[in-house]
Design a protein around this motif. Structure first.
Motif, mmCIF file in Angstrom:
data_model
loop_
_atom_site.group_PDB
_atom_site.id
_atom_site.type_symbol
_atom_site.label_atom_id
_atom_site.label_comp_id
_atom_site.label_asym_id
_atom_site.label_seq_id
_atom_site.Cartn_x
_atom_site.Cartn_y
_atom_site.Cartn_z
ATOM 1 N N MET A 49 0.948 -1.256 0.102
ATOM 2 C CA MET A 49 -0.066 0.024 -0.037
ATOM 3 C C MET A 49 0.814 1.249 0.073
ATOM 4 N N ASN A 50 0.485 2.323 -1.009
ATOM 5 C CA ASN A 50 1.196 3.502 -1.027
ATOM 6 C C ASN A 50 1.078 4.612 -0.040
ATOM 7 N N ILE A 51 1.643 4.406 1.090
ATOM 8 C CA ILE A 51 1.215 5.378 2.273
ATOM 9 C C ILE A 51 1.677 6.697 2.048
ATOM 10 N N TYR A 52 2.654 7.062 1.279
ATOM 11 C CA TYR A 52 3.038 8.123 0.902
ATOM 12 C C TYR A 52 1.993 8.927 0.167
ATOM 13 N N ALA A 53 1.635 8.441 -0.880
ATOM 14 C CA ALA A 53 0.528 9.014 -1.470
ATOM 15 C C ALA A 53 -0.772 9.254 -0.804
ATOM 16 N N MET A 54 -1.164 8.215 -0.232
ATOM 17 C CA MET A 54 -2.492 8.362 0.726
ATOM 18 C C MET A 54 -2.352 9.564 1.760
ATOM 19 N N ARG A 55 -1.195 9.626 2.426
ATOM 20 C CA ARG A 55 -0.760 10.906 3.325
ATOM 21 C C ARG A 55 -0.874 12.048 2.631
ATOM 22 N N ALA A 56 -0.251 12.011 1.328
ATOM 23 C CA ALA A 56 -0.304 13.262 0.720
ATOM 24 C C ALA A 56 -1.702 13.732 0.394
ATOM 25 N N ILE A 57 -2.547 12.840 -0.133
ATOM 26 C CA ILE A 57 -3.876 13.306 -0.604
ATOM 27 C C ILE A 57 -4.615 13.698 0.884
ATOM 28 N N TYR A 58 -4.487 12.765 1.732
ATOM 29 C CA TYR A 58 -5.212 13.122 2.955
ATOM 30 C C TYR A 58 -4.737 14.555 3.713
ATOM 31 N N ARG A 59 -3.393 15.028 3.466
ATOM 32 C CA ARG A 59 -2.996 16.164 4.132
ATOM 33 C C ARG A 59 -3.570 17.203 3.420
ATOM 34 N N PHE A 60 -3.578 17.144 1.895
ATOM 35 C CA PHE A 60 -4.164 18.195 0.953
ATOM 36 C C PHE A 60 -5.446 18.385 1.154
ATOM 37 N N ALA A 87 -21.112 16.988 1.693
ATOM 38 C CA ALA A 87 -20.361 18.090 1.127
ATOM 39 C C ALA A 87 -18.721 18.092 0.825
ATOM 40 N N ASN A 88 -18.023 17.543 1.909
ATOM 41 C CA ASN A 88 -16.644 17.429 2.007
ATOM 42 C C ASN A 88 -16.289 16.474 0.876
ATOM 43 N N ALA A 89 -16.837 15.474 0.941
ATOM 44 C CA ALA A 89 -16.135 14.068 -0.009
ATOM 45 C C ALA A 89 -16.618 14.600 -1.425
ATOM 46 N N GLU A 131 -6.529 2.935 -2.349
ATOM 47 C CA GLU A 131 -5.873 4.148 -1.640
ATOM 48 C C GLU A 131 -6.770 5.507 -2.053
ATOM 49 N N ILE A 132 -6.990 5.822 -2.982
ATOM 50 C CA ILE A 132 -7.851 6.770 -3.445
ATOM 51 C C ILE A 132 -8.947 6.923 -2.615
ATOM 52 N N VAL A 133 -9.742 6.236 -2.441
ATOM 53 C CA VAL A 133 -11.165 6.127 -1.759
ATOM 54 C C VAL A 133 -10.665 6.362 -0.243
ATOM 55 N N VAL A 134 -9.721 5.584 0.439
ATOM 56 C CA VAL A 134 -9.364 5.734 1.619
ATOM 57 C C VAL A 134 -8.949 7.045 2.135
ATOM 58 N N SER A 135 -8.055 7.700 1.012
ATOM 59 C CA SER A 135 -7.602 9.022 1.352
ATOM 60 C C SER A 135 -8.485 10.045 1.334
ATOM 61 N N TYR A 136 -9.345 10.149 0.307
ATOM 62 C CA TYR A 136 -10.542 10.997 0.312
ATOM 63 C C TYR A 136 -11.837 10.968 1.081
ATOM 64 N N VAL A 137 -12.069 9.628 1.329
ATOM 65 C CA VAL A 137 -13.171 9.557 2.232
ATOM 66 C C VAL A 137 -12.641 9.443 3.647
ATOM 67 N N GLY A 138 -11.398 9.171 3.741
ATOM 68 C CA GLY A 138 -10.829 9.300 5.118
ATOM 69 C C GLY A 138 -10.689 10.821 5.620
ATOM 70 N N ALA A 139 -10.334 11.780 4.783
ATOM 71 C CA ALA A 139 -10.088 13.248 5.197
ATOM 72 C C ALA A 139 -11.647 13.628 5.383
ATOM 73 N N ALA A 140 -12.410 13.418 4.499
ATOM 74 C CA ALA A 140 -13.939 13.907 4.701
ATOM 75 C C ALA A 140 -14.693 13.470 5.711
ATOM 76 N N ALA A 141 -14.247 12.227 6.294
ATOM 77 C CA ALA A 141 -14.919 11.784 7.364
ATOM 78 C C ALA A 141 -14.152 12.365 8.647
ATOM 79 N N THR A 142 -12.998 12.470 8.732
ATOM 80 C CA THR A 142 -12.224 13.281 9.764
ATOM 81 C C THR A 142 -12.847 14.790 9.895
#
Length: 253
Positions: free
Chosen positions: A1-12, A74-76, A101-112
């Motif tokens: 799993m590409n943790i760096y990419a997920m973290r980048a999307i999540y942080r953005f 709205a966020n997602a 990884e795309i879904v987890v990043s975007y949905v994780g950020a919106a849910a957070t």
């Protein structure tokens, strides 16, 4: 799993909240406070208690759920729609990042963001009325499951929508009315038998009921049914998201 990419999307996505603090946090809190003042004061002066709970405290879980549902969507939806709108989605799809990884990043950020907003509203409500949370674990569980579930729905809407107007179509015309009619500001048990039966077809009833049960051990339906329905919605939206990426719906054209 590409943790760096997920973290980048999540942080953005999380950084966007800081850039739009008024829209993302302050405006929903003010709106919910106004709901609380209007419903809690105006109606609460006439309805002192609902099933032994003061009306002001009774509506708090419904108000949190109302904001949680709308903000998760709205966020997602905006998070995934904007890259489609600007065309940068193709760079993301061609990068070494899996669909999961795309879904987890975007949905994780919106849910957070939605969970943080829900907790802020809970703290704000505690300034108006004394609150008790009889089952903190279940409260957090329903909060997280609901945020993730409706962030998935928002992700689906963001893929489906082809303009900004469609982003608001489902939240404004479907989700918000169902939330108001789902026992957010009243108990379904107060309705006549016929309308109570009709209301039980509203899926939001089960979310609000389970969340309210975690506060007061008081719900319109059994908490196990509420949890089961929440997990069912989560499973349905996961299947739809999986189908979208498997077929490339609105992503590859």
């Amino acid at each position: 799993m590409n943790i760096y990419a997920m973290r980048a999307i999540y942080r953005f996505e999380m950084a966007r909240t800081g850039r739009t603090l008024m829209q993302s946090i302050i405006a929903p809190v003010i709106s919910t406070s106004l709901y609380f003042v209007v419903f809690g004061s105006a109606i609460g002066s006439r309805i002192k208690e609902v099933e032994g709970i003061s009306y002001g405290a009774f509506i708090v879980p419904g108000l949190i759920m109302l904001s949680l549902l709308s903000q998760s969507i709205a966020n997602a939806s905006f998070g995934i729609y904007f890259p489609r709108f600007t065309g940068t989605i193709y760079e993301l799809l061609s990068a070494p990042v899996s669909y999961l990884e795309i879904v987890v990043s975007y949905v994780g950020a919106a849910a957070t963001k939605s969970i943080l907003l829900g907790l802020i509203i809970l703290a704000t409500a505690a300034l108006f009325v004394p609150l008790q949370i009889m089952h903190p674990f279940w409260m957090v569980l329903f909060l997280v499951l609901t945020a993730v579930t409706f962030s998935l729905l928002g992700f689906i809407i963001g893929i489906w929508a082809d303009n900004f107007e469609k982003l608001q179509l489902v939240p404004l015309l479907i989700v918000t009315p169902l939330t108001f009619l789902g026992g957010s500001f009243y108990s379904v048990n107060m309705l006549p038998p016929f309308w109570r039966g009709v209301t039980l077809f509203n899926p939001i009833v089960y979310l609000v009921s389970g969340f309210r049960w975690s506060f007061f051990e008081l719900g319109d339906v059994d908490v196990r049914l509420s949890l089961g329905m929440t997990l069912l919605f989560l499973a349905v939206f996961l299947v739809i998201v999986g189908w979208i990426f498997r077929t490339g719906y609105r992503l590859k054209s």
